[in-house]
Design a protein around this motif. Structure first.
Motif, short mmCIF file in Angstrom:
data_model
loop_
_atom_site.label_atom_id
_atom_site.label_comp_id
_atom_site.label_asym_id
_atom_site.label_seq_id
_atom_site.Cartn_x
_atom_site.Cartn_y
_atom_site.Cartn_z
N CYS A 149 -28.82 59.91 6.08
CA CYS A 149 -28.20 59.23 7.22
C CYS A 149 -28.18 60.06 8.50
O CYS A 149 -27.90 59.51 9.57
CB CYS A 149 -26.77 58.82 6.86
SG CYS A 149 -26.68 57.78 5.37
N MET A 194 -11.28 53.54 2.88
CA MET A 194 -12.37 52.58 2.72
C MET A 194 -11.93 51.18 3.11
O MET A 194 -12.68 50.43 3.75
CB MET A 194 -12.84 52.59 1.26
CG MET A 194 -14.19 51.94 1.06
SD MET A 194 -15.49 52.90 1.87
CE MET A 194 -16.75 51.64 2.00
N TYR A 238 -11.82 51.05 6.84
CA TYR A 238 -13.16 51.13 7.41
C TYR A 238 -13.89 49.80 7.29
O TYR A 238 -14.63 49.39 8.20
CB TYR A 238 -13.94 52.23 6.68
CG TYR A 238 -15.34 52.45 7.20
CD1 TYR A 238 -15.55 53.15 8.39
CD2 TYR A 238 -16.45 51.98 6.50
CE1 TYR A 238 -16.84 53.36 8.87
CE2 TYR A 238 -17.73 52.18 6.97
CZ TYR A 238 -17.93 52.88 8.16
OH TYR A 238 -19.20 53.08 8.63
N ARG A 239 -13.70 49.07 6.18
CA ARG A 239 -14.41 47.81 5.96
C ARG A 239 -13.96 46.71 6.91
O ARG A 239 -14.70 45.76 7.17
CB ARG A 239 -14.22 47.36 4.51
CG ARG A 239 -15.13 48.08 3.54
CD ARG A 239 -14.92 47.58 2.14
NE ARG A 239 -15.93 48.11 1.22
CZ ARG A 239 -15.88 47.96 -0.09
NH1 ARG A 239 -14.86 47.30 -0.64
NH2 ARG A 239 -16.83 48.45 -0.85
N HIS A 258 -16.14 47.63 9.69
CA HIS A 258 -17.55 47.75 9.30
C HIS A 258 -17.75 47.06 7.96
O HIS A 258 -17.81 47.72 6.92
CB HIS A 258 -17.98 49.22 9.20
CG HIS A 258 -17.67 50.04 10.40
ND1 HIS A 258 -16.42 50.58 10.65
CD2 HIS A 258 -18.46 50.41 11.45
CE1 HIS A 258 -16.44 51.25 11.78
NE2 HIS A 258 -17.67 51.16 12.29
N ALA A 276 -19.00 45.69 4.64
CA ALA A 276 -20.12 46.15 3.81
C ALA A 276 -21.09 45.01 3.58
O ALA A 276 -20.68 43.87 3.33
CB ALA A 276 -19.60 46.67 2.47
N ALA A 333 -18.78 50.25 -2.79
CA ALA A 333 -18.91 51.26 -1.74
C ALA A 333 -19.83 52.38 -2.20
O ALA A 333 -19.61 52.99 -3.23
CB ALA A 333 -17.55 51.81 -1.38
N SER A 334 -20.87 52.63 -1.44
CA SER A 334 -21.75 53.74 -1.74
C SER A 334 -21.07 55.03 -1.30
O SER A 334 -20.12 55.02 -0.53
CB SER A 334 -23.09 53.58 -1.01
OG SER A 334 -22.89 53.70 0.39
N GLN A 357 -21.08 55.32 2.46
CA GLN A 357 -20.01 54.56 3.11
C GLN A 357 -18.67 55.27 2.97
O GLN A 357 -17.87 55.28 3.91
CB GLN A 357 -19.92 53.15 2.51
CG GLN A 357 -21.07 52.24 2.90
CD GLN A 357 -20.96 50.89 2.22
OE1 GLN A 357 -20.71 50.82 1.01
NE2 GLN A 357 -21.14 49.83 2.97
N LEU A 381 -18.46 58.10 5.51
CA LEU A 381 -18.21 57.56 6.85
C LEU A 381 -16.76 57.09 6.98
O LEU A 381 -16.12 57.30 8.02
CB LEU A 381 -19.17 56.42 7.15
CG LEU A 381 -20.63 56.81 7.36
CD1 LEU A 381 -21.52 55.56 7.47
CD2 LEU A 381 -20.78 57.68 8.61
N ALA A 382 -16.24 56.47 5.92
CA ALA A 382 -14.86 55.96 5.97
C ALA A 382 -13.86 57.11 6.08
O ALA A 382 -12.92 57.06 6.89
CB ALA A 382 -14.57 55.12 4.73
#
Length: 725
Positions: free
Chosen positions: A13, A255, A258-259, A262, A264, A269-270, A273, A276-277
């Motif tokens: 990334c 998470m 964050y979702r 953003h 998913a 959740a990878s 992700q 980033l969260a």
């Protein structure tokens, strides 16, 4: 190990943070900057890389064979070429190796050891099914590789350190304090430390000296954080100090938040992700007025226990001179040596210095920490005939502990110290340390003090050091051989003798294989050893090869504790062992091969072998151990043999084909294994059957492993007959 998934996240990334660099060019740029920054300090003008030795082991061990116990002369050649590549480019290397496991990381250490145990089970299932080495997906480093590699690099004139704290921390601190051009390793923690640039050893091309540099500044810009915030990110994601479970609820909340902003694209959740969260969470709760690297935002929803473990995790990333935790310093771990009252301050000081300088082995962890550990090794948990390796060498460890701790003792056992052992072996769940008590070494004189053994300079003290060393392995009779044969052969003879006395299921052919390869390896180049052909692999020989190398580490431990009567160089595996050569000798010895062929048709090697074997057999007789023939049926893989020529099928080496045709005439009797239950129970059951058989065949004489759980019955029954040099 660092933060799970962080480095792969950067590669996927944040490709702009992965910069291909030429180390030679970096070195040229480093010299002017170093001179400008610290022209008065000698040595700082040399471009230096701090190397994480533990992370390099898989990179260095590129040898074809690994399951047989290690191709040690070949790895020495690899290390020489590797060091020369950097030296030719004008780059100085400083190596660091793990010195001990800190208790706050013990749970993670145990978790990894259990995982490797599962992989070793798969290796032996493959070996017994296919009679060949599995692919690299089941690769396992040879026993003792980290220990002996550190000594190898030191013998090559390199600067090598063994850590007193967490090795990653010492590497990052050294690189920061000495203005290193980079840290070469394979651990995402080096991204988190505010230290020298992190260089990947996995991406290193030694021919061109190119690799990938992970740029922490670019990475931080990509995820919207500062370098000061990286330790908090690492701890919330989970690392070696703060386990993933401790901060799981914080990550779930991050998470969920964050979702909202953003969504998913698919469920689940990878790891990317999640990173980033959590990065978004750290940025949002960070108090801009308090920017310290140890800052824990008050708005984080943490329990008291979570906050304390998070403090400790953040502290692990703070290098000397960097900001301290604003919530108060973490209490320092106890620095008082575990067995301070048993040894003098001078011994403790020397012990610490030798440990750091890679001149000692295990002594520091015993005297100063009161704990020692041993990682996984190749042994089959389903094999009931062979004692677990950690237990084979337990009696000699107890005697070494006695030499270190019981000198001048009044004989009362009431206050004897106990050493905590974390040794991995089949049947040990690793739920707690084994408490192992020292045993007094039986010497002709009173037990000497460590001060005398370590610092004495008289000829009498030199003789006492050798006596102490030999007594630990029950080989005091071999003192007359000192100076008449090479030190490496004397050490090999001690090791084989001790092993034969401890493991009653070892046969005369096993001893022949050990001794013949120790004699022959001295005359072979790495290229000759690589050319040895093995028609198939024996799972039992794999275990015996690993058993020998593990024993060499115990020889090294005993030598360091005794004041180094032998040079440590004589105890290195490349002096007396090669896994491929041993495996070939094992197959030949169990195949009715004549001794002249076993010794490569070399008269001097044969003479030396017969001398060593005579000493071994005489010592065994004095101890009541009758070394009997016990040839093993070959463990052949017919599918593998189908594609081999007649010569390849029945020869083990070009120099010594042997009477291979007799393999086809021997009955292949499978070695039975009791399924179910723990390995320890299966071994005990196998031992009972063997003892019944031995009583029946030996006229009632008990064999077995009486000395297995207690001090071995070693006696000084006089010297051996003359052995020609």
């Amino acid at each position: 190990m660092g933060v799970k998934g962080l480095q792969s996240f950067i590669e996927r990334c944040c490709p702009e943070a992965c910069v291909t660099v030429h180390l030679t060019d970096m070195a040229r740029q480093q010299v002017p900057r170093s001179r400008q920054e610290d022209a008065a300090s000698p040595g700082t003008t040399v471009p230096t890389i701090a190397v994480d030795g533990m992370a390099c082991l898989r990179h260095w061990y590129s040898c074809k064979d690994w399951v047989c116990g290690g191709q040690w002369r070949e790895i020495m050649d690899v290390l020489k070429r590797w060091v020369e590549a950097f030296t030719s480019a004008g780059i100085r290397l400083v190596f660091f190796f793990d010195g001990l496991v800190k208790e706050q990381k013990r749970a993670e250490w145990v978790k990894r050891r259990r995982r490797v145990n599962g992989e070793i089970c798969k290796i032996f299932h493959y070996l017994k099914a296919h009679r060949q080495q599995p692919g690299r997906e089941l690769f396992c480093l040879p026993s003792g590789l980290a220990t002996f590699t550190s000594f190898a690099l030191k013998s090559l004139g390199q600067e090598v350190f063994s850590s007193l704290q967490e090795a990653d921390y010492e590497i990052a601190n050294y690189a920061c304090q000495h203005n290193c051009m980079g840290i070469l390793g394979q651990d995402s923690d080096f991204i988190v430390y505010d230290s020298a640039p992190y260089l990947s050893v996995a991406k290193l091309q030694i021919g061109t000296l190119t690799t990938v540099l992970y740029d922490r500044q670019r990475f931080c810009r990509n995820i919207g954080l500062t370098v000061a915030q990286l330790p908090l990110l690492a701890c919330l994601l989970g690392n070696d100090v703060v386990s993933e479970e401790w901060m799981q609820n914080i990550r779930y909340e991050a998470m969920a938040t964050y979702r909202i902003d953003h969504p998913a694209p698919h469920s689940g959740a990878s790891q990317g992700q999640m990173i980033l969260a959590v990065s978004h969470l750290v940025s949002s709760v960070w108090d801009r007025q308090e920017r310290g690297k140890g800052h824990i935002p008050q708005s984080l929803n943490l329990s008291g226990a979570q906050r304390e473990i998070l403090k400790r995790g953040l502290c692990s990333y703070l290098l000397p001179g960097q900001e301290a935790l604003q919530q108060g310093d973490i209490p320092a771990l106890p620095s008082t040596p575990a067995f301070e009252k048993y040894v003098s301050p001078e011994v403790l000081k020397a012990c610490r210095e030798k440990h750091v300088a890679v001149e000692g082995f295990m002594v520091y962890s015993v005297l100063c920490e009161g704990v020692t550990e041993c990682s996984n090794t190749l042994e089959d948990e389903e094999d009931t005939e062979l004692i677990p390796q950690a237990l084979v060498y337990k009696p000699c460890r107890q005697l070494i502990y006695g030499l270190l701790l019981l000198h001048g003792h009044d004989g009362s056992h009431a206050d004897f110290p106990a050493v905590k052992e974390w040794f991995v072996y089949p049947g040990n769940p690793l739920q707690e340390a084994d408490m192992v008590h020292p045993l007094s070494v039986s010497l002709p004189c009173d037990n000497p003090s460590l001060d005398l053994l370590w610092f004495g300079s008289s000829p009498e003290v030199s003789a006492l050091r050798l006596t102490s060393f030999l007594s630990i392995f029950g080989c005091l009779d071999f003192s007359e051989l000192y100076g008449t044969i090479e030190d490496s052969l004397l050490a090999a003879l001690c090791l084989v003798t001790y092993t034969v006395l401890q493991v009653q299921t070892l046969s005369e052919e096993d001893a022949d294989a050990y001794l013949s390869q120790a004699v022959c390896v001295r005359l072979k180049s790495p290229q000759e050893l690589q050319q040895i052909k093995l028609p198939f692999l024996s799972s039992r020989a794999v275990q015996l090869g690993s058993l020998y190398v593990r024993g060499l580490s115990h020889l090294l431990f005993a030598n360091c504790a005794s004041g180094r009567p032998l040079p440590n160089a004589a105890l290195m595996p490349w002096q007396s062992f090669d896994g491929r050569l041993f495996h070939s000798k094992y197959l030949l010895a169990h195949n009715y091969t004549e001794k002249t062929v076993l010794l490569d048709n070399n008269p001097s090697c044969l003479s030396l072998f017969l001398c060593l074997k005579e000493k071994l057999m005489e010592t065994c007789r004095k101890r009541g151990r009758i070394l009997q023939s016990g040839r093993k049926a070959p463990e052949r893989n017919h599918e593998t043999e189908a594609g081999l020529s007649h010569r390849e099928r029945y020869s083990v080496s070009d120099q010594a084909p042997g009477d291979g045709e007799r393999w086809s005439e021997m009955e292949e009797t499978p070695r039975g294994h009791r399924r179910g239950g723990g390995q320890r129970e299966r071994w005990e059951a196998g031992r009972d059957r063997r003892e019944f058989r031995d009583r029946r065949e030996g006229g009632g004489r008990m064999r077995g492993s009486q000395c297995f759980h207690s001090q071995p019955h070693f006696y000084n029954d006089g010297g051996p007959p003359h052995c020609p040099p």
